[in-house]
Design a protein around this motif. Structure first.
Motif, PDB file in Angstrom:
ATOM      1  N   LEU A 110       0.858  -1.190   0.000  1.00  0.00           N
ATOM      2  CA  LEU A 110       0.000   0.000   0.000  1.00  0.00           C
ATOM      3  C   LEU A 110       0.892   1.238   0.000  1.00  0.00           C
ATOM      4  CD1 LEU A 110      -2.737   1.478   0.270  1.00  0.00           C
ATOM      5  CD2 LEU A 110      -2.515   1.214   2.764  1.00  0.00           C
ATOM      6  N   ILE A 111       0.749   2.060  -1.036  1.00  0.00           N
ATOM      7  CA  ILE A 111       1.467   3.327  -1.102  1.00  0.00           C
ATOM      8  C   ILE A 111       0.504   4.425  -0.671  1.00  0.00           C
ATOM      9  CG2 ILE A 111       2.826   4.891  -2.530  1.00  0.00           C
ATOM     10  CD1 ILE A 111       3.247   2.619  -4.517  1.00  0.00           C
ATOM     11  N   VAL A 112       0.884   5.191   0.331  1.00  0.00           N
ATOM     12  CA  VAL A 112       0.038   6.266   0.846  1.00  0.00           C
ATOM     13  C   VAL A 112       0.735   7.602   0.601  1.00  0.00           C
ATOM     14  CG1 VAL A 112      -1.166   7.221   2.844  1.00  0.00           C
ATOM     15  CG2 VAL A 112      -0.879   4.741   2.623  1.00  0.00           C
ATOM     16  N   PHE A 113       0.032   8.508  -0.059  1.00  0.00           N
ATOM     17  CA  PHE A 113       0.551   9.846  -0.348  1.00  0.00           C
ATOM     18  C   PHE A 113      -0.106  10.883   0.554  1.00  0.00           C
ATOM     19  CE2 PHE A 113       1.769   7.758  -4.232  1.00  0.00           C
ATOM     20  CZ  PHE A 113       2.872   8.459  -4.705  1.00  0.00           C
ATOM     21  N   SER A 114       0.686  11.750   1.123  1.00  0.00           N
ATOM     22  CA  SER A 114       0.187  12.934   1.825  1.00  0.00           C
ATOM     23  C   SER A 114       1.339  13.900   1.981  1.00  0.00           C
ATOM     24  CB  SER A 114      -0.384  12.583   3.197  1.00  0.00           C
ATOM     25  OG  SER A 114      -0.747  13.773   3.893  1.00  0.00           O
ATOM     26  N   THR A 115       1.213  15.077   1.394  1.00  0.00           N
ATOM     27  CA  THR A 115       2.303  16.046   1.467  1.00  0.00           C
ATOM     28  C   THR A 115       2.467  16.586   2.880  1.00  0.00           C
ATOM     29  OG1 THR A 115       1.976  16.657  -0.846  1.00  0.00           O
ATOM     30  CG2 THR A 115       3.190  18.210   0.527  1.00  0.00           C
ATOM     31  N   SER A 116       1.357  17.000   3.493  1.00  0.00           N
ATOM     32  CA  SER A 116       1.437  17.511   4.860  1.00  0.00           C
ATOM     33  C   SER A 116       1.684  16.388   5.851  1.00  0.00           C
ATOM     34  CB  SER A 116       0.165  18.263   5.240  1.00  0.00           C
ATOM     35  OG  SER A 116      -0.937  17.377   5.316  1.00  0.00           O
ATOM     36  N   GLY A 117       1.190  15.196   5.534  1.00  0.00           N
ATOM     37  CA  GLY A 117       1.503  14.013   6.326  1.00  0.00           C
ATOM     38  C   GLY A 117       0.865  13.920   7.690  1.00  0.00           C
ATOM     39  N   VAL A 118      -0.132  14.766   7.977  1.00  0.00           N
ATOM     40  CA  VAL A 118      -0.707  14.753   9.320  1.00  0.00           C
ATOM     41  C   VAL A 118      -2.224  14.604   9.351  1.00  0.00           C
ATOM     42  CG1 VAL A 118       1.181  16.072  10.342  1.00  0.00           C
ATOM     43  CG2 VAL A 118      -0.794  17.291   9.398  1.00  0.00           C
ATOM     44  N   ASN A 119      -2.891  14.695   8.209  1.00  0.00           N
ATOM     45  CA  ASN A 119      -4.343  14.563   8.220  1.00  0.00           C
ATOM     46  C   ASN A 119      -4.754  13.137   8.584  1.00  0.00           C
ATOM     47  OD1 ASN A 119      -4.838  17.239   7.572  1.00  0.00           O
ATOM     48  ND2 ASN A 119      -4.718  16.847   5.379  1.00  0.00           N
ATOM     49  N   ALA A 120      -5.932  13.009   9.153  1.00  0.00           N
ATOM     50  CA  ALA A 120      -6.369  11.729   9.701  1.00  0.00           C
ATOM     51  C   ALA A 120      -6.417  10.632   8.646  1.00  0.00           C
ATOM     52  CB  ALA A 120      -7.741  11.885  10.353  1.00  0.00           C
ATOM     53  N   ALA A 121      -6.975  10.922   7.457  1.00  0.00           N
ATOM     54  CA  ALA A 121      -7.203   9.860   6.476  1.00  0.00           C
ATOM     55  C   ALA A 121      -5.918   9.163   6.027  1.00  0.00           C
ATOM     56  CB  ALA A 121      -7.981  10.395   5.279  1.00  0.00           C
ATOM     57  N   PRO A 122      -4.884   9.875   5.579  1.00  0.00           N
ATOM     58  CA  PRO A 122      -3.665   9.164   5.173  1.00  0.00           C
ATOM     59  C   PRO A 122      -2.946   8.484   6.329  1.00  0.00           C
ATOM     60  CG  PRO A 122      -3.360  11.545   5.025  1.00  0.00           C
ATOM     61  CD  PRO A 122      -4.806  11.309   5.231  1.00  0.00           C
ATOM     62  N   VAL A 123      -2.950   9.102   7.508  1.00  0.00           N
ATOM     63  CA  VAL A 123      -2.317   8.477   8.668  1.00  0.00           C
ATOM     64  C   VAL A 123      -3.037   7.173   9.003  1.00  0.00           C
ATOM     65  CG1 VAL A 123      -1.943   8.705  11.156  1.00  0.00           C
ATOM     66  CG2 VAL A 123      -1.371  10.602   9.630  1.00  0.00           C
ATOM     67  N   GLU A 124      -4.365   7.216   9.016  1.00  0.00           N
ATOM     68  CA  GLU A 124      -5.130   6.010   9.328  1.00  0.00           C
ATOM     69  C   GLU A 124      -5.069   4.990   8.198  1.00  0.00           C
ATOM     70  OE1 GLU A 124      -9.011   7.249  10.561  1.00  0.00           O
ATOM     71  OE2 GLU A 124      -8.239   8.195  12.393  1.00  0.00           O
ATOM     72  N   ALA A 125      -4.887   5.450   6.964  1.00  0.00           N
ATOM     73  CA  ALA A 125      -4.707   4.514   5.848  1.00  0.00           C
ATOM     74  C   ALA A 125      -3.436   3.699   6.044  1.00  0.00           C
ATOM     75  CB  ALA A 125      -4.657   5.274   4.528  1.00  0.00           C
ATOM     76  N   ALA A 126      -2.369   4.363   6.474  1.00  0.00           N
ATOM     77  CA  ALA A 126      -1.121   3.640   6.738  1.00  0.00           C
ATOM     78  C   ALA A 126      -1.315   2.636   7.867  1.00  0.00           C
ATOM     79  CB  ALA A 126      -0.021   4.631   7.090  1.00  0.00           C
TER      80      ALA A 126
END
Length: 241
Positions: A110-126
């Protein structure tokens, strides 16, 4: 130097820096991803807001890998309401709902992209990927997420591999007036790192005797036969084919 030239020069410089800095991580992540694909696994890509474009970047395109599955949900895209999407990507629990549609498991990446890296959705996706046993590749700006974290967990803390785009805090690089910058670079950098990773996956597969499942441009000789064969293999696993 005019603003356009300044933007392009800074984007090129950041790409060159990322190319050198992330070379070892790219190679290591690609080796793991290639091993997964060789054993029948898939490469899933998730992002919200503008980062969702990275999921589309890897999906069903000339020169891309057929083993890539984009994680797509209108809720976290911009085309049906940018303001709502911005709120939803900060909503706890949303990633689990979106990702539960996909049978991500220990055989997958699973590759997860987030530039700011702190929003709930990408963090929880990881976290979701790790809980399912998948290898997680985080693509983020370490500098941006460090500046924005304020005690929050970062995507960079959760990846088995972390690819740092090097985008600056705030993302934009061209100074327009004092205190105002324009010209985001995260899409340029993210797409380049993604394609570098997927190219290395393809090369690793070939080196180890596994034909890489690469789509050809529909306008090139032999494309129809090649692409039909690949879609027949992967359409049962990719709901977006």
């Amino acid at each position: 130097m005019n603003a356009a030239s300044d933007y392009l020069a800074k984007a090129v410089s950041l790409l060159q820096i990322a190319s050198r800095r992330e070379a070892a991580t790219l190679a290591a992540a690609a080796e793991v991803a290639a091993e997964a694909v060789a054993k029948g696994g898939l490469i899933y890509i998730f992002g919200t807001g503008h980062s969702h474009m990275m999921a589309e970047e890897g999906h069903f395109r000339a020169g891309g890998l057929a083993c890539v599955v984009p994680v797509l949900s209108s809720a976290v895209m911009l085309h049906e309401g940018a303001l709502a999407s911005t709120q939803l990507e900060r909503l706890t629990g949303l990633a689990d709902i979106v990702l539960s549609r996909y049978p991500i498991g220990p055989a997958d990446v699973l590759i997860v992209f987030s530039t700011s890296g702190v929003n709930a959705a990408p963090v929880e996706a990881a976290r979701f990927g790790r809980a399912r046993g998948a290898k997680v590749i985080a693509v983020t700006s370490v500098a941006y997420s460090t500046a924005a974290a304020k005690g929050r967990e970062r995507l960079a803390d959760l990846g088995d591999f972390v690819l740092d785009t090097g985008a600056p805090p705030g993302d934009a690089v061209a100074t327009i007036r004092e205190g105002v910058t324009a010209g985001p670079v995260s899409t340029v950098l993210g797409a380049a790192l993604l394609n570098a990773l997927l190219v290395e996956v393809a090369a690793d597969l070939e080196r180890k005797g596994h034909p890489a499942p690469v789509y050809l441009s529909a306008n090139m000789p032999g494309a129809a036969e090649n692409n039909v064969k690949l879609t027949e293999i992967y359409k049962a696993h990719n709901p977006h084919l």
